[in-house]
Write a protein that holds these residues in place. Structure first.
Motif, PDB file in Angstrom:
ATOM      1  N   SER A 151       0.830  -1.204   0.000  1.00  0.00           N
ATOM      2  CA  SER A 151       0.000   0.000   0.000  1.00  0.00           C
ATOM      3  C   SER A 151       0.864   1.254   0.000  1.00  0.00           C
ATOM      4  O   SER A 151       0.570   2.229  -0.703  1.00  0.00           O
ATOM      5  CB  SER A 151      -0.937  -0.001   1.211  1.00  0.00           C
ATOM      6  OG  SER A 151      -1.908  -1.013   1.085  1.00  0.00           O
ATOM      7  N   GLY A 152       1.938   1.236   0.785  1.00  0.00           N
ATOM      8  CA  GLY A 152       2.864   2.361   0.766  1.00  0.00           C
ATOM      9  C   GLY A 152       3.531   2.513  -0.589  1.00  0.00           C
ATOM     10  O   GLY A 152       3.684   3.626  -1.102  1.00  0.00           O
ATOM     11  N   TYR A 153       3.897   1.390  -1.180  1.00  0.00           N
ATOM     12  CA  TYR A 153       4.516   1.385  -2.514  1.00  0.00           C
ATOM     13  C   TYR A 153       3.591   2.027  -3.549  1.00  0.00           C
ATOM     14  O   TYR A 153       4.040   2.746  -4.442  1.00  0.00           O
ATOM     15  CB  TYR A 153       4.830  -0.065  -2.885  1.00  0.00           C
ATOM     16  CG  TYR A 153       5.256  -0.311  -4.308  1.00  0.00           C
ATOM     17  CD1 TYR A 153       6.559  -0.043  -4.726  1.00  0.00           C
ATOM     18  CD2 TYR A 153       4.357  -0.853  -5.232  1.00  0.00           C
ATOM     19  CE1 TYR A 153       6.952  -0.295  -6.035  1.00  0.00           C
ATOM     20  CE2 TYR A 153       4.741  -1.110  -6.535  1.00  0.00           C
ATOM     21  CZ  TYR A 153       6.043  -0.833  -6.936  1.00  0.00           C
ATOM     22  OH  TYR A 153       6.421  -1.088  -8.232  1.00  0.00           O
ATOM     23  N   LYS A 154       2.279   1.780  -3.409  1.00  0.00           N
ATOM     24  CA  LYS A 154       1.296   2.323  -4.353  1.00  0.00           C
ATOM     25  C   LYS A 154       0.779   3.702  -3.939  1.00  0.00           C
ATOM     26  O   LYS A 154      -0.065   4.279  -4.622  1.00  0.00           O
ATOM     27  CB  LYS A 154       0.115   1.355  -4.478  1.00  0.00           C
ATOM     28  CG  LYS A 154       0.466   0.017  -5.090  1.00  0.00           C
ATOM     29  CD  LYS A 154       0.788   0.122  -6.574  1.00  0.00           C
ATOM     30  CE  LYS A 154      -0.461   0.320  -7.403  1.00  0.00           C
ATOM     31  NZ  LYS A 154      -0.165   0.294  -8.865  1.00  0.00           N
ATOM     32  N   GLY A 155       1.262   4.229  -2.813  1.00  0.00           N
ATOM     33  CA  GLY A 155       0.821   5.546  -2.364  1.00  0.00           C
ATOM     34  C   GLY A 155      -0.570   5.554  -1.761  1.00  0.00           C
ATOM     35  O   GLY A 155      -1.263   6.576  -1.777  1.00  0.00           O
ATOM     36  N   ARG A 156      -0.988   4.423  -1.211  1.00  0.00           N
ATOM     37  CA  ARG A 156      -2.320   4.316  -0.620  1.00  0.00           C
ATOM     38  C   ARG A 156      -2.243   4.492   0.894  1.00  0.00           C
ATOM     39  O   ARG A 156      -1.266   4.092   1.521  1.00  0.00           O
ATOM     40  CB  ARG A 156      -2.929   2.948  -0.944  1.00  0.00           C
ATOM     41  CG  ARG A 156      -3.159   2.727  -2.430  1.00  0.00           C
ATOM     42  CD  ARG A 156      -3.480   1.275  -2.722  1.00  0.00           C
ATOM     43  NE  ARG A 156      -3.729   1.048  -4.140  1.00  0.00           N
ATOM     44  CZ  ARG A 156      -3.744  -0.150  -4.709  1.00  0.00           C
ATOM     45  NH1 ARG A 156      -3.524  -1.231  -3.973  1.00  0.00           N
ATOM     46  NH2 ARG A 156      -3.973  -0.276  -6.005  1.00  0.00           N
ATOM     47  N   THR A 180      -7.242   1.091   0.344  1.00  0.00           N
ATOM     48  CA  THR A 180      -6.371   1.281   1.504  1.00  0.00           C
ATOM     49  C   THR A 180      -5.829  -0.078   1.924  1.00  0.00           C
ATOM     50  O   THR A 180      -6.331  -1.123   1.494  1.00  0.00           O
ATOM     51  CB  THR A 180      -7.133   1.885   2.699  1.00  0.00           C
ATOM     52  OG1 THR A 180      -8.039   0.892   3.224  1.00  0.00           O
ATOM     53  CG2 THR A 180      -7.913   3.134   2.314  1.00  0.00           C
ATOM     54  N   ALA A 181      -4.837  -0.063   2.799  1.00  0.00           N
ATOM     55  CA  ALA A 181      -4.298  -1.325   3.307  1.00  0.00           C
ATOM     56  C   ALA A 181      -5.376  -2.125   4.030  1.00  0.00           C
ATOM     57  O   ALA A 181      -5.491  -3.341   3.849  1.00  0.00           O
ATOM     58  CB  ALA A 181      -3.121  -1.049   4.241  1.00  0.00           C
TER      59      ALA A 181
END
Length: 227
Positions: A151-156, A180-181
């Motif tokens: 999720s962080g990698y995708k900016g979520r 979201t995650a």
């Protein structure tokens, strides 16, 4: 991952091919930062060997090769999925993998991804084993870590209480919709326990699923300042 030379179910030629494949995949995924890196492959291969032995009838060579190669053609990671499949075919041909074995491996890796639940089911014990092994790495403690990492990698964001889980998504919606995650628990992770193909996979998934449930209970309690 078990030492390839210690996998008694493989003959010497298969060991040579698996070692070459291991190096091929490592070079492609060693710098991945999406949670689909070499260590994900390492864990999936370990799960695969374990499940193949428990299920007894699976061809270990097909299983290990598919486990090693499954993410080098993943549309989340490559720009051109067709081109990536052709590269894998060429690699296996160069390693003198038999045509029928290539077909079995490609059938598994091209159809095992979750993709929002849109994929047709696999049909071989080898496919069942490798898909279960991959899905086990998506749940439990490691699954939670990978979900938040991706999720962080995708900016979520981690969580948005105003967003609700989505159902019956197209692949485009699943890949690129607002997410979201925490939503990913409902849209994928919680579904995997009941999608396991093998009895061995289901038994392991039970414990990992319970960990997901406990994590979310604690997460919501902390979110609402109850604990």
């Amino acid at each position: 991952m078990e030492d390839i030379n210690q996998i008694n179910e493989l003959n010497q030629n298969e060991i040579y091919i698996v070692e070459a494949t291991k190096n091929y995949v490592f070079e492609q995924l060693k710098d991945d930062t999406s949670g689909h890196d070499w260590w994900h492959i390492h864990r999936v291969v370990s799960n695969t060997i374990k499940l193949a032995r428990l299920e007894k009838t699976a061809n270990m060579f097909i299983c290990v090769m598919a486990a090693l190669l499954h993410d080098v053609i993943d549309d989340k990671l490559v720009e051109d999925e067709v081109e990536a499949v052709e590269a894998v075919k060429q690699f296996m041909t160069e390693q003198s993998v038999a045509t029928e074995e290539q077909a079995s491996i490609l059938s598994i890796i091209c159809h095992m991804s979750f993709k929002g639940g849109q994929q047709a089911p696999l049909s071989t014990i080898e496919g069942f084993v490798v898909q279960d092994a991959d899905r086990l790495d998506a749940i439990g403690a490691i699954g939670i870590a990978r979900t938040i990492y991706y999720s962080g990698y995708k900016g979520r964001p981690i969580h948005d209480p105003d967003l609700k889980p989505r159902e019956n998504m197209s692949l485009e919606e699943y890949r690129n919709g607002k997410d979201t995650a925490i939503l990913h628990f409902y849209e994928k992770l919680f579904k995997l326990k009941d999608l396991m193909n093998t009895e061995s996979g289901r038994q392991i998934a039970e414990g990992r699923h319970a960990y997901l449930v406990g994590y979310l209970e604690q997460f919501y309690a902390e979110w609402d300042a109850e604990r």
